[in-house]
Design a protein around this motif. Structure first.
Motif, short mmCIF file in Angstrom:
data_model
loop_
_atom_site.label_atom_id
_atom_site.label_comp_id
_atom_site.label_asym_id
_atom_site.label_seq_id
_atom_site.Cartn_x
_atom_site.Cartn_y
_atom_site.Cartn_z
N LYS A 267 -0.90 2.60 -4.32
CA LYS A 267 -1.97 2.39 -4.57
C LYS A 267 -2.60 3.35 -3.76
N PHE A 268 -1.75 4.88 -3.45
CA PHE A 268 -1.97 6.32 -3.14
C PHE A 268 -3.14 6.31 -2.00
N GLY A 269 -2.77 5.15 -0.90
CA GLY A 269 -2.80 5.55 0.17
C GLY A 269 -3.77 4.83 1.17
N ARG A 270 -4.18 3.42 0.23
CA ARG A 270 -4.94 2.29 0.09
C ARG A 270 -4.33 1.22 0.68
N ASP A 271 -4.16 0.18 1.51
CA ASP A 271 -4.09 -0.80 1.68
C ASP A 271 -4.24 -1.98 1.95
N SER A 272 -4.04 -2.64 0.52
CA SER A 272 -4.73 -3.87 0.54
C SER A 272 -5.02 -5.03 1.61
N THR A 276 -8.96 -6.11 2.42
CA THR A 276 -8.43 -8.06 2.55
C THR A 276 -8.94 -8.73 4.47
N HIS A 277 -8.28 -8.53 5.48
CA HIS A 277 -8.59 -8.95 6.71
C HIS A 277 -9.78 -8.43 7.17
N LEU A 278 -9.93 -7.19 7.02
CA LEU A 278 -11.17 -6.55 7.51
C LEU A 278 -12.16 -7.06 6.83
#
Length: 372
Positions: A267-272, A276-278
Motif C-alpha cells: 500500500k506504500f504507506g497507507r493503512d486501509s 475505514t475506521h476514521l
C-alpha cells in the motif's frame, strides 16, 4: 719529540705497516665496471617514481580529516520507499525480460548507493551505452547505463544465439545500428517496468530520449549534484551483464516527501483499516448548523446599549432565503418555514465553499425571536 733513533725507527715501521694494509684493501673497494648489473632497492624505486616511503603513514594519519571533509560536501538522505520501488522493479523486470528474450532471466539488485554525478561518470566502464530518459511528470532527466557484456548478450539472445555459451565480444569498434536498435528496445522495456513500479507511489511516465556512447554527451546534471545509483545484475543462463540506473536527487524532488514515508505492504504507506475506521467515525460526528436570517454591522457602543425588549430590524423581506452555516463556513441556501409547532428550513441548493461565512448562534436567536 725525542731524538731517540730507536723510537723513530719503530714509528716508521708502524706507519709503513698501516699504509701496506690500506693499499691491500684498496682494490676490493674499487667501483664495479659500468656494464655490471645492479639492482635498485625499494627506496630508490619509490624515489624515481615520485613516491615517499612515509606516504602510507601520512595517508593513514589524514584518513580521518579526509572523511570529515568529504562528509561535509554532500549530505545524502535515506529514502526508504525508493528501495521498495526498486524491489518491485526487479519482480516486474524478471517477468518482462523472460517474455522479451524467450529465455530464463534472473534479475537481482547488486547495490543501491548515493554518489556524485561526476564521480559516477568517471567510473563508467567503457565501452557502454548510456540511455538518457525523461520523467514527464517531474520534468527532469535520469540515465540508464548498459555495459558491454549485457549489450552483446542481448544481441546474441535476440538474434538466435545458442544457449549456455557466452556471447562473443568484439572490442575496439563502434556499436552497429542493429546493436543500438536492440539496446533501445531493451531500455524501453526497462522504462515501462520502471513506470509501473512508481505507479502506486506517484503517476509518472519515463520516456527514452537518446542513446550515447560517450559520457561527456550524457550530462544530465551538474557534476557535484547527488544521485541515486542502482546496479542491477541480469543473468541469462551463462550470459548477461549489468544494468545501472542513475537518478539525480533533483529528479526525485517532486516526490521526496512520498519517498521519505514509511510503508506497510504494497500500500506504500497507507493503512486501509485505519482509513475505514476514521471514515466511519467521521460519519457519526455531531456538528452544529446555524440558520442565518440576516447579518448586520453595528458599532460596539450600540451593541452595549442593547437592553431587554429592544428590537433589531432585519434587512430582508419576509420569505427571503436563509443560509445554513457550520461555524464560519456557509453550506446551503434554504427556505424558512414551519412544521407542526416547530420552525423548519428546506434546503434549496448548496453554496460554494468560498461563500460568505455564517453568523453566530446568538445572532440567530435574536433574529428568530424577532421573526416570531
Amino acid at each position: 719529540m725525542s731524538g731517540d733513533p730507536q723510537e723513530e725507527a719503530d714509528l716508521d715501521a708502524a706507519w709503513g705497516a698501516a699504509l701496506g694494509e690500506a693499499a691491500a684493501a684498496a682494490p676490493a673497494a674499487t667501483p664495479a665496471a659500468p656494464d655490471a648489473a645492479r639492482e635498485l632497492n625499494q627506496a630508490e624505486i619509490d624515489s624515481l617514481l615520485g613516491f615517499d616511503s612515509g606516504s602510507d603513514r601520512r595517508a593513514a594519519a589524514q584518513t580521518g580529516i579526509e572523511r570529515i571533509i568529504r562528509s561535509g560536501l554532500v549530505s545524502y538522505e535515506r529514502l526508504p520507499m525508493l528501495e521498495i520501488v526498486f524491489d518491485r522493479l526487479v519482480r516486474l523486470l524478471s517477468t518482462t525480460l523472460r517474455n522479451f528474450t524467450s529465455d530464463n532471466v534472473e534479475v537481482s539488485i547488486d547495490s543501491i548507493a548515493s554518489l556524485r554525478f561526476a564521480d559516477y561518470l568517471d567510473s563508467v566502464p567503457l565501452p557502454a551505452m548510456l540511455g538518457v530518459f525523461k520523467a514527464e511528470a517531474w520534468d527532469n532527466y535520469a540515465m540508464a547505463v548498459v555495459d558491454s557484456p549485457m549489450i552483446y548478450s542481448v544481441v546474441d539472445v535476440l538474434l538466435g544465439g545458442r544457449r549456455g555459451t557466452a556471447a562473443m565480444r568484439i572490442e575496439g569498434r563502434p556499436y552497429t545500428t542493429i546493436e543500438r536498435s536492440l539496446v533501445e528496445r531493451l531500455l524501453n522495456v526497462v522504462l515501462a517496468d520502471l513506470t509501473a513500479a512508481f505507479e502506486p507511489l506517484s503517476p509518472v511516465v519515463f520516456r527514452l530520449e537518446r542513446l550515447e556512447v560517450n559520457p561527456r554527451f550524457a550530462m544530465i546534471s551538474r557534476p557535484s549534484n547527488a544521485c541515486v545509483l542502482v546496479r542491477l545484475r541480469v543473468d541469462m543462463e551463462g550470459r548477461g551483464g549489468k544494468l545501472e540506473l542513475l537518478i539525480p536527487y533533483a529528479t526525485l524532488e517532486p516526490v521526496r516527501e512520498l519517498l521519505l514515508q514509511q510503508f506497510m505492504g504494497e500500500k506504500f504507506g497507507r493503512d486501509s483499516i485505519w482509513e475505514t475506521h476514521l471514515a466511519e467515525e467521521l460519519r457519526h460526528t455531531e456538528v452544529v448548523l446555524d440558520v442565518v436570517l440576516d447579518e448586520q454591522i453595528m458599532p460596539l457602543g450600540a451593541v452595549l446599549d442593547l437592553r431587554v425588549g429592544d428590537r433589531i430590524a432585519l434587512g430582508v423581506a419576509p420569505g427571503a432565503p436563509v443560509r445554513l452555516a457550520c461555524g464560519p463556513v456557509g453550506l446551503f441556501e434554504a427556505q424558512l418555514g414551519r412544521r407542526e409547532n416547530r420552525l423548519a428550513v428546506r434546503i434549496e441548493r448548496a453554496l460554494p465553499r468560498g461563500g460568505r461565512p455564517g453568523a453566530a448562534g446568538a445572532a440567530t436567536q435574536v433574529t428568530e425571536e424577532t421573526a416570531a
